[in-house]
Design an enzyme around this catalytic site. Structure first.
Site, PDB file in Angstrom:
ATOM      1  N   HIS A 159     -10.328   1.479 -10.108  1.00 24.32           N
ATOM      2  CA  HIS A 159     -10.445   1.887  -8.420  1.00 24.32           C
ATOM      3  C   HIS A 159      -8.206   2.311  -9.090  1.00 24.32           C
ATOM      4  O   HIS A 159      -8.551   3.785  -9.154  1.00 24.32           O
ATOM      5  CB  HIS A 159     -10.039   1.568  -7.140  1.00 24.32           C
ATOM      6  CG  HIS A 159      -8.629   2.054  -6.985  1.00 24.32           C
ATOM      7  ND1 HIS A 159      -9.714   3.218  -5.622  1.00 24.32           N
ATOM      8  CD2 HIS A 159      -7.900   1.345  -5.635  1.00 24.32           C
ATOM      9  CE1 HIS A 159      -8.798   3.946  -5.191  1.00 24.32           C
ATOM     10  NE2 HIS A 159      -7.744   2.739  -4.910  1.00 24.32           N
ATOM     11  N   PHE A 160      -7.725   1.563  -9.472  1.00 17.47           N
ATOM     12  CA  PHE A 160      -6.006   2.072  -8.982  1.00 17.47           C
ATOM     13  C   PHE A 160      -5.491   2.522 -10.317  1.00 17.47           C
ATOM     14  O   PHE A 160      -4.188   3.067 -10.612  1.00 17.47           O
ATOM     15  CB  PHE A 160      -5.238   0.667  -8.532  1.00 17.47           C
ATOM     16  CG  PHE A 160      -4.697  -0.657  -9.076  1.00 17.47           C
ATOM     17  CD1 PHE A 160      -3.906  -0.632 -10.349  1.00 17.47           C
ATOM     18  CD2 PHE A 160      -5.230  -1.282  -8.708  1.00 17.47           C
ATOM     19  CE1 PHE A 160      -3.929  -1.892 -11.313  1.00 17.47           C
ATOM     20  CE2 PHE A 160      -4.907  -2.933  -9.950  1.00 17.47           C
ATOM     21  CZ  PHE A 160      -4.333  -2.974 -10.705  1.00 17.47           C
ATOM     22  N   HIS A 161      -6.574   2.506 -11.670  1.00 16.85           N
ATOM     23  CA  HIS A 161      -5.956   3.093 -12.496  1.00 16.85           C
ATOM     24  C   HIS A 161      -6.499   4.109 -12.532  1.00 16.85           C
ATOM     25  O   HIS A 161      -5.919   5.493 -12.948  1.00 16.85           O
ATOM     26  CB  HIS A 161      -6.550   2.011 -14.379  1.00 16.85           C
ATOM     27  CG  HIS A 161      -5.978   1.304 -14.342  1.00 16.85           C
ATOM     28  ND1 HIS A 161      -5.705   0.345 -13.667  1.00 16.85           N
ATOM     29  CD2 HIS A 161      -5.000   1.022 -15.793  1.00 16.85           C
ATOM     30  CE1 HIS A 161      -5.160  -0.590 -14.617  1.00 16.85           C
ATOM     31  NE2 HIS A 161      -4.481  -0.122 -15.412  1.00 16.85           N
ATOM     32  N   ARG A 202     -10.711  -9.780 -11.153  1.00 12.32           N
ATOM     33  CA  ARG A 202     -10.083  -9.268 -11.702  1.00 12.32           C
ATOM     34  C   ARG A 202      -8.939 -10.159 -11.941  1.00 12.32           C
ATOM     35  O   ARG A 202      -9.396 -11.473 -12.182  1.00 12.32           O
ATOM     36  CB  ARG A 202      -9.145  -8.531 -10.464  1.00 12.32           C
ATOM     37  CG  ARG A 202      -8.605  -8.891  -9.396  1.00 12.32           C
ATOM     38  CD  ARG A 202      -8.020  -7.591  -8.128  1.00 12.32           C
ATOM     39  NE  ARG A 202      -6.842  -7.901  -8.554  1.00 12.32           N
ATOM     40  CZ  ARG A 202      -5.467  -7.164  -7.954  1.00 12.32           C
ATOM     41  NH1 ARG A 202      -6.528  -6.717  -6.678  1.00 12.32           N
ATOM     42  NH2 ARG A 202      -4.799  -6.271  -8.182  1.00 12.32           N
ATOM     43  N   ARG A 203      -8.198  -9.670 -12.613  1.00 12.67           N
ATOM     44  CA  ARG A 203      -7.326 -11.125 -13.270  1.00 12.67           C
ATOM     45  C   ARG A 203      -7.779 -11.885 -13.920  1.00 12.67           C
ATOM     46  O   ARG A 203      -7.233 -13.647 -13.762  1.00 12.67           O
ATOM     47  CB  ARG A 203      -6.337 -11.210 -11.634  1.00 12.67           C
ATOM     48  CG  ARG A 203      -5.965  -9.954 -11.023  1.00 12.67           C
ATOM     49  CD  ARG A 203      -4.956 -10.210  -9.705  1.00 12.67           C
ATOM     50  NE  ARG A 203      -4.030  -9.930  -9.638  1.00 12.67           N
ATOM     51  CZ  ARG A 203      -3.154  -9.557  -9.066  1.00 12.67           C
ATOM     52  NH1 ARG A 203      -2.950 -10.789  -7.738  1.00 12.67           N
ATOM     53  NH2 ARG A 203      -1.854  -8.963  -8.592  1.00 12.67           N
ATOM     54  N   TYR A 256       1.180   5.512  -2.448  1.00 16.10           N
ATOM     55  CA  TYR A 256       2.190   7.252  -1.710  1.00 16.10           C
ATOM     56  C   TYR A 256       3.797   7.236  -2.386  1.00 16.10           C
ATOM     57  O   TYR A 256       3.474   8.127  -2.628  1.00 16.10           O
ATOM     58  CB  TYR A 256       1.841   6.773  -0.238  1.00 16.10           C
ATOM     59  CG  TYR A 256       0.441   7.025   0.407  1.00 16.10           C
ATOM     60  CD1 TYR A 256      -0.575   7.651   0.197  1.00 16.10           C
ATOM     61  CD2 TYR A 256       0.095   5.371   0.855  1.00 16.10           C
ATOM     62  CE1 TYR A 256      -1.489   7.639   0.495  1.00 16.10           C
ATOM     63  CE2 TYR A 256      -1.355   5.719   1.217  1.00 16.10           C
ATOM     64  CZ  TYR A 256      -2.202   6.537   0.797  1.00 16.10           C
ATOM     65  OH  TYR A 256      -3.370   6.123   1.078  1.00 16.10           O
ATOM     66  N   HIS A 292       1.076  -1.227   0.081  1.00 21.07           N
ATOM     67  CA  HIS A 292       0.125   0.306  -0.427  1.00 21.07           C
ATOM     68  C   HIS A 292       0.874   1.371  -0.273  1.00 21.07           C
ATOM     69  O   HIS A 292       0.485   2.450  -0.719  1.00 21.07           O
ATOM     70  CB  HIS A 292      -1.087   0.195   0.840  1.00 21.07           C
ATOM     71  CG  HIS A 292      -1.566   1.215   1.078  1.00 21.07           C
ATOM     72  ND1 HIS A 292      -3.207   1.323  -0.038  1.00 21.07           N
ATOM     73  CD2 HIS A 292      -2.279   1.877   1.354  1.00 21.07           C
ATOM     74  CE1 HIS A 292      -3.805   2.594  -0.305  1.00 21.07           C
ATOM     75  NE2 HIS A 292      -2.906   2.864   0.506  1.00 21.07           N
TER      76      HIS A 292
END
Lengths: 162, 46, 550
Positions: free
Chosen positions: C376-378, C440-441, C229, C225
């Site tokens: 989300h993480f895109h 996913r994946r 950041y 995680h």
């Protein structure tokens, strides 16, 4: 110099910080009440097994549905392996409360029972456990949601409530 | 913490900022809330 | 502070090398994006790529490793080298140390790339054991991480030298943010370093027979995680320290900017269990604690939203913007450097909303391991971060090369908007289909359980992904055309450091002191992770032999 130092927090920004904290407190309360008062819970350690022998010894040597209280309470022992769930077909009556015990004998897998909150990481050596009650008839797929090798995409099973 | 009014035109009230952020918060509540309701609709797990 | 210090050609070249590898990585990694997206839409091109690329999963591994790990790390270390030396107005204290770090990263990249390209490491960028990659994959990743540490040490030595030359002077904000990024990164990567060195390397080399996959996950997410950041903070450095100037204004609050960075140092790491909510081997109570800590790290991002938007409002009003929201139109949208960062910020609003949803303990059951998560993480790494980096590139590449941007602002703006539009379509579709239960994946075209109601969304995944591919290659083209131009207009670009509305010297001392914050960081880490790490390590069972299953 020191006497001139200060944080300079704009009054609007102060209100924004208050609002942000308030919002997080509301969300946290909603999550906590759902989790600890109503039972929308995440998995917690249940048991550990030896992935090298789990398919031949113990409850996963004979995976499947166990009836504890007919029509009411069941346990489902499911073994995940590349690239199938054992068993891959389960049938339970309407009203059944089913506790899933899932583990893997090889690599990591996922276990997501569609349209329920059963969603677990299946980790070799660990037992993933969650419970669900089926109030309505229907068919739920349980699919592997973690990449587990070449034929990961075909790994799923079916649970029928009738 | 004391407020400082050190320079003339540099001080302004970020009201537009607040409007944008309030729209953001409303969207956040709406979208987060909708997923939370999906959770509630799918039944307990213990 | 050395008077009249100018960043030298050699230093610019050194930073440029970072960018070169970053752009090569993202160019290759992004080749696979549309292949995955189109596969979801029903058009599987992977069979035509054999034997060059074996499978969807090999492509997905390359996509994740090259984009999320390599592109970001090279771009960030390069960019932060500049914020360090330019901000401090002095050269690197030990340039050779930084060169060693950089070339170690390059060697690591090559060592990781070889097994991955040979389909010997198709384990995705999370490489969960006991799926076993060739040992060189783990070794290469280790070299990349250690190389980035060494570059970070080079920054610390440089800062330390500057501090002795400049007692009592506020650390320039961009330098300060960069240093925090690197320090946080070195705490964070202790997890994955431990995972690889104590478990994955000896196991893949055949020295031990098995791994403990649960402990490995705990180590991995200790890093996983804060990795987010590590990507995000350099974008924040630009949003706080540069964007206000680029937009024509000043930073709204220097002290709150610094306060936010300190909170990120403090709170970025001790919350990894929120990636493990559905793990069987982590107690629910610890998961809940990390949920609370994850909520708390939302605050510095909320602070950032306010400070950055208020700085933009200040800029827009100075440019003549009137009314409650009229200043938005008055911002220099025609400048791709600015528009990229503004659009990145807009997408990040939705990244934040998705993030707080993921973090919400039991709510995570709805979305865990579904297509929602890459959706989300895109919005975070591929929008807030990558789109900002694209905007940064549009002044940084001209600055480093002395050559005017190879295309007009208009063309660069089309690039930026193309990426934005593709991302909106792609990520929205991924979120929706994830809520409906799509994993996913997974190459969904091969999955036998796809209900009809997913197909419209999967089509949008394909369309969005293809548009993003066009946007990415426009970016690669613009950077390459600028860097390798033979006939170019020479330019002298100024590094866009924003002034703050208040003099940074008025920022309280405690916001420029490292020791208390470092102690706090270690203490919080020990509280949040110590007992569980002790428990999991003392009950370690290296009994999962695993293997190559692709």
């Amino acid at each position: 110099m020191t006497d001139k130092q200060s944080m300079h927090i704009d009054p609007y920004e102060k209100n924004w910080i208050r609002l942000s904290i308030g919002l997080l407190v509301v969300f946290a309360t909603a999550v906590t009440v759902a989790g600890f008062a109503f039972g929308f819970q995440v998995p917690t350690p249940e048991d550990r097994v030896d992935p090298r022998t789990v398919a031949t010894e113990g409850p996963w040597a004979d995976p499947g549905l166990r009836e504890l209280v007919p029509g009411k309470k069941y346990e489902a022992y499911i073994l995940a392996q590349t690239w199938a769930f054992l068993p891959n077909e389960i049938t339970v009556p309407v009203g059944a409360e089913v506790t899933f015990y899932v583990t893997s004998k090889d690599v990591q897998h996922g276990f997501k029972l569609q349209d329920t909150n059963i969603n677990m990481q299946i980790v070799p050596g660990q037992v993933s456990k969650l419970t669900v009650t089926f109030d309505e008839p229907g068919v739920h797929n349980f699919i592997c949601t973690e990449y587990c090798g070449a034929a990961h995409a075909i790994m799923f099973g079916t649970l029928t409530v009738e | 913490m004391k407020e400082q009014k050190n320079s003339e035109t540099d001080e302004f009230e970020p009201k537009g900022t607040m409007v944008i952020l309030l729209i953001f918060v409303l969207t956040l509540i709406l979208l987060w809330g909708s997923v939370y309701l999906i959770l509630l609709s799918r039944g307990v797990t213990v | 502070m050395l008077a009249n210090y100018e960043v030298s050609q050699a230093e610019k070249k050194f930073i440029g090398w970072h960018l070169l590898f970053a752009v090569i990585a993202v160019a290759i990694g992004s080749l696979f994006g549309p292949l995955q997206a189109l596969e979801h839409a029903g058009l599987d091109l992977y069979p035509y790529l054999q034997p060059l690329f074996a499978s969807y999963y090999q492509g997905l591994t390359l996509h994740g490793v090259l984009n999320a790990l390599v592109f970001t790390t090279f771009f960030i270390t390069g960019f932060l080298t500049l914020t360090t030396i330019y901000g401090l107005k002095r050269p690197l204290r030990y340039p050779k140390l930084n060169a060693v770090g950089f070339w170690m990263m390059v060697v690591g990249l090559v060592v990781t790339a070889i097994p991955t390209l040979l389909d010997q490491a198709s384990v995705l960028y999370t490489f969960y054991p006991p799926m076993k990659a060739h040992w060189s994959f783990y070794l290469g990743l280790t070299l990349v991480v250690v190389g980035s540490w060494i570059e970070g040490w080079g920054f610390y030595f440089t800062y330390y030298a500057w501090r002795k030359e400049n007692p009592g002077v506020r650390t320039p904000l961009t330098t300060f943010g960069g240093l925090i990024t690197m320090v946080m990164w070195q705490f964070a990567t202790l997890g994955v370093a431990t995972e690889i060195l104590t478990m994955l390397l000896p196991w893949s080399l055949g020295l031990i027979e098995g791994t403990d996959p649960q402990l490995a996950r705990t180590y991995f997410w200790f890093t996983g995680h804060p990795l987010v950041y590590f990507w995000l903070l350099p974008a924040y450095v630009s949003w706080y320290g540069m964007l206000p100037k680029q937009a024509g204004g000043k930073l709204f609050s220097d002290s709150l900017a610094r306060f936010a960075f300190w909170l990120f140092l403090l709170l970025s790491v001790p919350l990894g269990f929120h990636h493990q909510y559905v793990d069987p081997g982590v107690p629910a109570g610890w998961k809940f604690l990390h949920a609370v800590l994850t909520y708390s790290v939302f605050l510095p991002s909320m602070l950032t939203a306010f400070t950055v938007i208020a700085s933009l409002e200040y800029a827009g009003r100075k440019r003549g913007g009137k009314g409650l929201l009229g200043w938005i139109r008055a911002l220099p949208w025609a400048d791709p450097v600015v528009s990229a960062q503004l659009l990145a910020g807009i997408l990040f609003f939705f990244g934040g909303i998705g993030g707080i949803t993921n973090a919400s303990y039991n709510v995570n059951l709805v979305v865990h391991n579904t297509a929602w998560v890459p959706g989300h993480f895109h919005l975070t790494v591929a929008s807030a971060v990558t789109l900002s980096f694209m905007g940064i590139s549009y002044w940084l590449v001209p600055y480093l090369t002395g050559k005017k941007l190879g295309v007009s602002n208009k063309v660069a703006n089309i690039q930026v908007w193309t990426w934005f539009v593709g991302m909106v379509i792609f990520s929205n579709a991924m979120h929706v289909v994830g809520l409906l239960g799509a994993p996913r994946r997974t190459p969904l075209g091969l999955a036998p359980y796809i209900p009809e109601e997913w197909s419209g969304h999967l089509l949008r995944v394909g369309i969005g992904g293809t548009i993003m591919f066009v946007g990415m290659y426009m970016y690669v083209y613009i950077v390459a055309k600028t860097a390798w131009a033979k006939n170019y207009e020479p330019v002298e670009i100024e590094v866009p450091l924003a002034d703050s509305i208040h003099d940074p010297q008025e920022t309280p001392d405690w916001l420029d002191k490292w020791v208390p914050w470092l102690i706090g960081t270690v203490a919080l880490l020990l509280i949040a992770y110590g007992p569980q790490l002790f428990d999991q390590i003392s009950n370690i069972a290296l009994n999962a032999p695993g293997g190559k299953v692709w």
